[in-house]
Design a protein around this motif. Structure first.
Motif, PDB file in Angstrom:
ATOM      1  N   ALA A  65      -9.535 -19.745  11.107  1.00 46.66           N
ATOM      2  CA  ALA A  65     -10.298 -18.807  11.936  1.00 46.66           C
ATOM      3  C   ALA A  65      -9.466 -18.395  13.150  1.00 46.66           C
ATOM      4  O   ALA A  65      -9.728 -18.820  14.276  1.00 46.66           O
ATOM      5  N   PRO A  66      -8.408 -17.602  12.903  1.00 49.27           N
ATOM      6  CA  PRO A  66      -7.573 -17.207  14.043  1.00 49.27           C
ATOM      7  C   PRO A  66      -8.343 -16.329  15.020  1.00 49.27           C
ATOM      8  O   PRO A  66      -9.251 -15.599  14.626  1.00 49.27           O
ATOM      9  N   LYS A  67      -7.931 -16.398  16.264  1.00 51.69           N
ATOM     10  CA  LYS A  67      -8.567 -15.553  17.287  1.00 51.69           C
ATOM     11  C   LYS A  67      -7.859 -14.199  17.354  1.00 51.69           C
ATOM     12  O   LYS A  67      -8.416 -13.210  17.809  1.00 51.69           O
ATOM     13  N   ILE A  68      -6.598 -14.201  16.937  1.00 54.13           N
ATOM     14  CA  ILE A  68      -5.833 -12.948  16.992  1.00 54.13           C
ATOM     15  C   ILE A  68      -4.985 -12.818  15.723  1.00 54.13           C
ATOM     16  O   ILE A  68      -4.358 -13.786  15.292  1.00 54.13           O
ATOM     17  N   VAL A  69      -5.029 -11.628  15.156  1.00 55.59           N
ATOM     18  CA  VAL A  69      -4.296 -11.366  13.921  1.00 55.59           C
ATOM     19  C   VAL A  69      -3.266 -10.268  14.218  1.00 55.59           C
ATOM     20  O   VAL A  69      -3.616  -9.211  14.731  1.00 55.59           O
ATOM     21  N   ILE A  70      -2.001 -10.584  13.941  1.00 53.50           N
ATOM     22  CA  ILE A  70      -0.910  -9.662  14.327  1.00 53.50           C
ATOM     23  C   ILE A  70      -0.353  -8.995  13.077  1.00 53.50           C
ATOM     24  O   ILE A  70       0.194  -9.664  12.189  1.00 53.50           O
ATOM     25  N   ASP A  71      -0.471  -7.685  13.023  1.00 56.51           N
ATOM     26  CA  ASP A  71      -0.017  -6.891  11.873  1.00 56.51           C
ATOM     27  C   ASP A  71       1.470  -6.561  12.061  1.00 56.51           C
ATOM     28  O   ASP A  71       1.844  -5.892  13.028  1.00 56.51           O
ATOM     29  N   LEU A  72       2.301  -7.051  11.139  1.00 59.49           N
ATOM     30  CA  LEU A  72       3.750  -6.882  11.299  1.00 59.49           C
ATOM     31  C   LEU A  72       4.306  -5.667  10.560  1.00 59.49           C
ATOM     32  O   LEU A  72       5.455  -5.295  10.756  1.00 59.49           O
ATOM     33  N   LYS A  73       3.504  -5.075   9.663  1.00 57.39           N
ATOM     34  CA  LYS A  73       4.107  -4.048   8.796  1.00 57.39           C
ATOM     35  C   LYS A  73       4.375  -2.743   9.532  1.00 57.39           C
ATOM     36  O   LYS A  73       5.060  -1.870   9.008  1.00 57.39           O
ATOM     37  N   THR A  74       3.845  -2.628  10.769  1.00 59.14           N
ATOM     38  CA  THR A  74       4.055  -1.396  11.527  1.00 59.14           C
ATOM     39  C   THR A  74       5.346  -1.437  12.347  1.00 59.14           C
ATOM     40  O   THR A  74       5.722  -0.433  12.950  1.00 59.14           O
ATOM     41  N   MET A  75       6.023  -2.580  12.346  1.00 55.50           N
ATOM     42  CA  MET A  75       7.279  -2.650  13.110  1.00 55.50           C
ATOM     43  C   MET A  75       8.402  -1.933  12.362  1.00 55.50           C
ATOM     44  O   MET A  75       8.460  -1.993  11.126  1.00 55.50           O
ATOM     45  N   PRO A  76       9.316  -1.307  13.103  1.00 53.62           N
ATOM     46  CA  PRO A  76      10.408  -0.589  12.440  1.00 53.62           C
ATOM     47  C   PRO A  76      11.180  -1.484  11.474  1.00 53.62           C
ATOM     48  O   PRO A  76      11.480  -2.637  11.796  1.00 53.62           O
ATOM     49  N   GLY A  77      11.472  -0.958  10.294  1.00 58.45           N
ATOM     50  CA  GLY A  77      12.315  -1.664   9.319  1.00 58.45           C
ATOM     51  C   GLY A  77      11.575  -2.640   8.427  1.00 58.45           C
ATOM     52  O   GLY A  77      12.128  -3.101   7.430  1.00 58.45           O
ATOM     53  N   MET A  78      10.335  -2.968   8.770  1.00 61.51           N
ATOM     54  CA  MET A  78       9.660  -4.047   8.035  1.00 61.51           C
ATOM     55  C   MET A  78       9.334  -3.676   6.588  1.00 61.51           C
ATOM     56  O   MET A  78       9.145  -4.567   5.750  1.00 61.51           O
ATOM     57  N   THR A  79       9.235  -2.372   6.289  1.00 57.07           N
ATOM     58  CA  THR A  79       8.935  -2.002   4.895  1.00 57.07           C
ATOM     59  C   THR A  79      10.146  -1.361   4.196  1.00 57.07           C
ATOM     60  O   THR A  79      10.032  -0.862   3.087  1.00 57.07           O
ATOM     61  N   ASP A  80      11.301  -1.393   4.864  1.00 54.68           N
ATOM     62  CA  ASP A  80      12.492  -0.759   4.275  1.00 54.68           C
ATOM     63  C   ASP A  80      13.024  -1.562   3.081  1.00 54.68           C
ATOM     64  O   ASP A  80      12.955  -2.792   3.066  1.00 54.68           O
ATOM     65  N   ILE A  81      13.568  -0.824   2.124  1.00 57.27           N
ATOM     66  CA  ILE A  81      14.272  -1.467   1.003  1.00 57.27           C
ATOM     67  C   ILE A  81      15.611  -0.745   0.884  1.00 57.27           C
ATOM     68  O   ILE A  81      15.642   0.490   0.785  1.00 57.27           O
ATOM     69  N   ALA A  82      16.718  -1.484   0.936  1.00 65.79           N
ATOM     70  CA  ALA A  82      18.032  -0.834   0.882  1.00 65.79           C
ATOM     71  C   ALA A  82      18.958  -1.631  -0.022  1.00 65.79           C
ATOM     72  O   ALA A  82      18.892  -2.865  -0.065  1.00 65.79           O
ATOM     73  N   PHE A  83      19.812  -0.901  -0.740  1.00 67.31           N
ATOM     74  CA  PHE A  83      20.756  -1.564  -1.638  1.00 67.31           C
ATOM     75  C   PHE A  83      22.171  -1.116  -1.321  1.00 67.31           C
ATOM     76  O   PHE A  83      22.424   0.070  -1.080  1.00 67.31           O
TER      77      PHE A  83
END
Ligand SMILES: Cc1cc2nc3c(=O)[nH]c(=O)nc-3n(C[C@H](O)[C@H](O)[C@H](O)COP(=O)(O)OP(=O)(O)OC[C@H]3O[C@@H](n4cnc5c(N)ncnc54)[C@H](O)[C@@H]3O)c2cc1C
Length: 312
Positions: A65-83
């Motif tokens: 039962a966390p008091k605060i939930v931190i969404d990380l996917k909105t930070m730059p680069g977090m959803t990038d995929i590079a090869f």
């Protein structure tokens, strides 16, 4: 007693057929420094999330039962995929499983990872679920973990002291416990270029064909290597049969040392069975799981060996 234990034992919560989500504050993170500051300020009362397909289930069921939930996917680069043909694949921790599996470079160079991802639940869930979350959740049944182990992925972690890298082989410490320290979070999964001429296979046994946590999962990859006595090296990893996903070094050493034969593949599968330390749970007994480790590992070894022979 921690806040999470409090709620798990609260009779009012337990009496509810399916407890709803508790109240929490939601923060959309914009930069790593902000995440570190929030984790330092709130400690155990803060939880990170990317897809939320594990986190919100645990919150709904009153496990945490966390008091605060931190969404990380909105930070730059977090959803990038590079090869990159020299350094390999870089997967942002919050890249969805579907985005990873649909990426042309992943399809071309890491079909084993695509195969593992496609065993996770069903397509709609994989639109939200991330590979990063699958690893961070620390479940022994995580389907992408055996692929990460045999592909020798590196988990890139950020904390207040900066970035560091944890080899997948050292990332899983126990059930729901990873090598990330308090205040740290996963930013990326790096996967090197696999050895020339490799082949791979992930075989999963679940209770149904439509997506279920693994009763047993077995990943095998193999590649030609003239320095090995057999002319080949294999890597083998298992899910759902020990407190963490595991590699099977004894079988890997055997397969490198002697010429590959049906008998040797049998022996390697038996060593995988011996390495498995499963428990009884609602998905299967320990005894059944051990037998299935042998069967699935043998099947995956056979497939990989056949692929390797075609490549010769
Ligand atoms: C119906 C259903 C079916 C499922 N079937 C399968 C299956 O077949 N196979 C399978 O392996 N899994 C399955 N899962 C579990 C889940 O979907 C996966 O583990 C998923 O990959 C988790 O990713 P996520 O982004 O949703 O993680 P989240 O829920 O966002 O996070 C998972 C955990 O990691 C922590 N976390 C999140 N981001 C970070 C970070 N950057 N750094 C550190 N910690 C972090 C969270 O606090 C949480 O504890 C299923 C889940 C559901 C609900």
């Amino acid at each position: 007693m921690s806040a999470s234990t409090d709620i798990a034992k609260n009779p009012a919560v337990l009496a509810m057929p399916s407890p709803g989500l508790p109240k929490f504050d939601y923060v959309r993170a914009r930069a790593p420094g902000e995440v570190s500051a929030l984790l330092a300020e709130h400690g155990d009362r803060a939880r990170l999330f990317m897809g939320g397909t594990d986190l919100f289930v645990q919150m709904r069921d009153g496990v945490i039962a966390p008091k605060i939930v931190i969404d990380l996917k909105t930070m730059p680069g977090m959803t990038d995929i590079a090869f990159d043909a020299r350094s390999g694949l870089r997967i942002g921790a919050a890249a969805s499983m579907n985005a990873i599996a649909a990426h042309p470079a992943v399809k071309d160079h890491y079909p084993l990872l695509v195969e593992a991802i496609e065993t996770v639940a069903a397509y709609p869930l994989r639109t939200r679920a991330t590979m990063g979350g699958n690893l961070c959740n620390g479940s022994p049944a995580a389907d992408t973990a055996p692929a990460a182990l045999v592909l020798e992925a590196q988990c890139v972690v950020m904390g207040s002291e900066g970035e560091w890298t944890i080899p997948a082989n050292e990332f899983f410490l126990h059930v729901r416990k990873t090598a990330m320290r308090p205040g740290e979070f996963l930013t990326r999964i790096d996967i090197p270029i696999p050895p020339e001429g490799w082949a791979g296979r992930y075989v999963k046994l679940g209770r149904n064909a439509g997506g279920d946590l693994a009763i047993v999962g077995a990943a095998v990859m193999g590649y030609p290597d003239k320095s090995a006595g057999s002319g080949y090296r294999f890597r083998i990893a298992l899910a759902s049969v020990a407190p963490t996903p595991i590699r099977v070094p004894a079988a890997e050493v055997l397969l490198a040392a002697q010429p590959i034969s049906e008998g040797l593949l049998d022996e390697a599968a038996q060593l995988a069975e011996a390495a498995a330390k499963p428990i009884d749970d609602l998905r299967g007994t320990a005894r059944y799981r051990k037998a299935m480790v042998r069967n699935l590992t043998r099947r995956a070894l056979d497939d990989v060996w056949q692929q390797l022979q075609k490549e010769r």
